[in-house]
Motif scaffolding. Structure first.
Motif, short mmCIF file in Angstrom:
data_model
loop_
_atom_site.label_atom_id
_atom_site.label_comp_id
_atom_site.label_asym_id
_atom_site.label_seq_id
_atom_site.Cartn_x
_atom_site.Cartn_y
_atom_site.Cartn_z
N LEU A 182 11.74 0.83 -15.80
CA LEU A 182 10.77 0.62 -14.64
C LEU A 182 11.35 0.28 -13.30
O LEU A 182 11.00 0.81 -12.19
N ARG A 183 12.46 -0.67 -13.46
CA ARG A 183 12.99 -0.83 -12.23
C ARG A 183 13.72 0.37 -11.35
O ARG A 183 13.75 0.67 -10.37
N ASN A 184 14.48 1.28 -12.68
CA ASN A 184 14.98 2.38 -12.05
C ASN A 184 13.92 3.51 -11.47
O ASN A 184 14.01 4.20 -10.52
N GLU A 185 12.62 3.34 -11.94
CA GLU A 185 11.68 4.34 -11.23
C GLU A 185 11.18 3.93 -10.11
O GLU A 185 11.02 4.77 -8.91
N ILE A 186 11.02 2.51 -9.96
CA ILE A 186 10.45 1.82 -8.56
C ILE A 186 11.59 2.31 -7.47
O ILE A 186 11.27 2.49 -6.31
N GLU A 233 0.84 -1.24 0.01
CA GLU A 233 0.03 0.02 -0.25
C GLU A 233 0.84 1.20 0.00
O GLU A 233 0.47 2.10 -0.52
N CYS A 234 1.91 1.14 0.71
CA CYS A 234 2.92 2.41 0.80
C CYS A 234 3.41 2.72 -0.56
O CYS A 234 3.26 3.98 -0.93
N LEU A 235 3.63 1.72 -1.34
CA LEU A 235 4.28 1.82 -2.83
C LEU A 235 3.25 2.48 -3.60
O LEU A 235 3.25 3.37 -4.61
N LEU A 236 1.96 1.69 -3.70
CA LEU A 236 0.86 2.29 -4.36
C LEU A 236 0.55 3.68 -4.09
O LEU A 236 0.03 4.62 -5.01
N LEU A 237 0.53 3.98 -2.67
CA LEU A 237 0.24 5.51 -2.37
C LEU A 237 1.23 6.44 -3.17
O LEU A 237 0.95 7.50 -3.42
N GLN A 238 2.29 5.97 -3.21
CA GLN A 238 3.55 6.96 -3.85
C GLN A 238 3.13 7.19 -5.18
O GLN A 238 3.44 8.18 -5.86
N VAL A 239 2.89 6.12 -6.14
CA VAL A 239 2.64 6.17 -7.33
C VAL A 239 1.10 7.06 -7.57
O VAL A 239 1.07 7.81 -8.56
N GLN A 240 0.17 6.85 -6.63
CA GLN A 240 -0.90 7.66 -6.97
C GLN A 240 -0.84 9.15 -6.63
O GLN A 240 -1.18 10.08 -7.22
N ARG A 241 0.40 9.58 -5.83
CA ARG A 241 0.45 10.76 -5.55
C ARG A 241 1.41 11.33 -6.70
O ARG A 241 1.24 12.59 -6.76
N ALA A 261 2.50 1.07 -15.45
CA ALA A 261 3.25 -0.17 -15.29
C ALA A 261 3.71 -0.54 -13.80
O ALA A 261 3.70 -1.55 -13.42
N MET A 262 4.31 0.68 -13.30
CA MET A 262 4.59 0.40 -11.48
C MET A 262 3.60 -0.01 -10.90
O MET A 262 3.52 -0.86 -10.04
N GLU A 263 2.09 0.58 -11.18
CA GLU A 263 1.04 0.14 -10.25
C GLU A 263 0.85 -1.28 -10.68
O GLU A 263 0.30 -2.12 -9.87
N THR A 264 0.87 -1.75 -12.07
CA THR A 264 0.66 -3.09 -12.24
C THR A 264 1.60 -4.01 -11.50
O THR A 264 1.17 -5.13 -10.92
N VAL A 265 2.86 -3.62 -11.30
CA VAL A 265 3.82 -4.44 -10.74
C VAL A 265 3.39 -4.74 -9.46
O VAL A 265 3.50 -5.65 -8.72
N PHE A 266 2.90 -3.54 -8.66
CA PHE A 266 2.67 -3.53 -7.23
C PHE A 266 1.18 -4.43 -6.76
O PHE A 266 1.05 -5.07 -5.85
N LYS A 267 0.36 -4.26 -7.91
CA LYS A 267 -0.96 -4.95 -7.89
C LYS A 267 -1.10 -6.30 -8.15
O LYS A 267 -1.53 -7.43 -7.25
N ASP A 268 -0.48 -6.54 -9.31
CA ASP A 268 -0.50 -8.02 -9.86
C ASP A 268 0.70 -8.91 -9.66
O ASP A 268 0.57 -10.14 -9.67
N TYR A 269 1.87 -8.21 -9.34
CA TYR A 269 3.16 -8.80 -9.35
C TYR A 269 3.98 -8.55 -8.23
O TYR A 269 5.22 -8.72 -8.11
N PHE A 270 3.29 -8.53 -7.13
CA PHE A 270 3.95 -8.29 -5.93
C PHE A 270 5.06 -9.14 -5.22
O PHE A 270 5.95 -9.06 -4.75
N ASP A 271 4.30 -10.18 -5.33
CA ASP A 271 5.00 -11.48 -4.89
C ASP A 271 6.60 -11.78 -5.55
O ASP A 271 7.54 -11.67 -4.93
#
Length: 449
Positions: free
Chosen positions: A209-213, A151-159, A175-185
């Protein structure tokens, strides 16, 4: 040539009107100066200062603690700018006080609802708490108040979307949101090859994508500039706690090489001179004495602030020792009793923000090591039978079980919950998972080797 005090009869010349005005002005200045000096002509050599009674102002706090705005205070400043009713204000303040050092909320809303009802007599539903939590999550820095890393990472993407900091990169945010929602494991296990394949990204896209995350902050609480340990190479304890063989515990403030503060006796001599020779002193001497008086007022204010600081530290440490005496006697971390900021604030009569500030910047040297004061604060866990237990004690017991498990067949959270119940800690599986995450212990399959 300028007018001096030796020219007292200068007004006796021919220009009566002009000279009379000059003389009157001189006399008025002289009377005002004498009146100002009268306050230091009594028996008290050291003038009193109103500064010692102004404990609420920012200058006073800065003298006592330095520029050490705490995690708690920074969020409260933002809270005070929101339009909240009295109940919302209390709930928000409780949520802020429940955040851990990373700025995350590890308690579930049901627990918070129960605690508010029991300890604060506030009956508020979980959906209302959730609404207030969303307001907390809108504060800076982004990610504060999240209930998990995900949730912390998703909130930052939303901001980032709201701030439009990546204009033209909506696809990257998606893409960042997809990683955290669908591929978090897969993300937590750093399986970027699987993520790349599942999302059908080329090498350049996955690298971007990795660099932004990597720019996101998994611990937003650290971004609030908490004063503890920033660029500190060595810790100097503020308290020296001594535990005698008979179990008695005492402490002293560590003053280091700081000398005793006092005002120079030269000022006393100046006061005596004024008392004995009021009439013979010229205006320049009187003005010099008045200037010195102003400096002494400030010096006395500083000394009073130091005394108040020592008093605040003393009563806080005394209350902590009284509450956690068993730990100071045997050094066993599992003996730490549940203790929150409000407990010590109630015992000392000090404000919670003051206790928060002290506990975040001060250290105690004990027989068992040197600890920040916040180490002695621990939340409680209430069992179904109403028994209150220290979360610190539960975590230590849980860690011991995991350390002793067969690493070829590590225990699942369900199995850990059963063992913990047998040991006298009847906690739910989800609580096991929460405490395990807080101690940075991975799930069973990742503990296998």
């Amino acid at each position: 040539m300028g007018l001096t005090d030796s020219d007292d009869n200068f007004a006796d010349g021919d220009d009566d009107s002009s000279d009379f005005d000059v003389q009157v002005e001189k006399e008025e200045r002289q009377d005002a100066l004498d009146a100002a000096l009268e306050s230091i002509g009594g028996d008290d050599v050291m003038p009193s200062t109103s500064f010692s009674n102004s404990n609420d102002n920012a200058d006073y706090e800065e003298i006592i603690y330095g520029d050490t705005t705490s995690f708690y205070d920074r969020l409260k400043e933002q809270m005070d700018m929101m339009s909240l009713n009295s109940e919302q204000h209390e709930v928000m303040e409780y949520l802020i006080g429940s955040l851990d050092d990373d700025g995350l909320l590890r308690k579930d809303l049901d627990t918070i609802s129960d605690e508010l009802a029991i300890y604060h007599n506030i009956d508020v539903a979980t959906d209302e708490i959730d609404d207030i939590l969303k307001m907390l999550q809108s504060m800076d820095p982004a990610g504060i108040g999240a209930r998990s890393l995900q949730e912390c990472l998703l909130l930052q993407v939303q901001r980032m979307r709201e701030d439009d900091k990546t204009s033209g990169n909506i696809r990257l945010l998606d893409a960042m949101e997809t990683v955290f929602k669908d591929y978090f494991d897969e993300f937590t296990k750093k399986h970027w090859d699987k993520i790349q394949m599942q999302m059908m990204l080329n090498d350049t896209q996955i690298d971007t994508l990795r660099n932004e995350i990597r720019k996101l902050n998994p611990k937003p609480g650290a971004a609030l500039g908490e004063t503890e340990g920033i660029n500190i190479q060595q810790i100097t304890p503020d308290f020296i706690v001594d535990t005698a063989d008979d179990g008695s515990v005492s402490f002293t403030l560590n003053q280091g090489n700081i000398p005793e503060l006092k005002v120079s006796p030269t000022f006393s001599e100046m006061v005596d001179t004024y008392r004995n020779n009021k009439e013979g002193m010229n205006r320049q001497t009187k003005e010099a004495l008045l200037y010195a008086k102003g400096k002494v007022d400030k010096a006395q204010g500083f000394i009073e602030a130091i005394k108040q600081r020592r008093h605040t530290l003393t009563v806080t440490m005394k209350a902590i020792i009284n509450w956690q005496r068993k730990f100071f006697q045997d050094g066993d971390e599992s003996d730490l009793k549940p203790m929150i900021l409000k407990d010590i604030a109630d015992k000392t009569g000090l404000d919670i923000s003051t206790i928060s500030r002290v506990s975040n910047v001060k250290y105690a040297q004990t027989r068992w090591g040197t600890f920040p004061l916040r180490f002695f604060f621990t939340d409680s866990y209430t069992t179904d039978d109403g028994e209150e237990m220290s979360t610190r004690k539960i975590k230590l017991a849980l860690k011991e079980v995991i350390d002793k498990e067969d690493k070829k067949k590590p225990l699942s959270d369900d199995a850990l919950a059963k063992i913990m119940k047998e040991k006298g800690y009847p906690i739910a599986r989800r609580t096991i998972a929460k405490y395990r995450e807080q101690m940075n212990l991975p799930v069973a399959r990742l503990r296998r080797y």
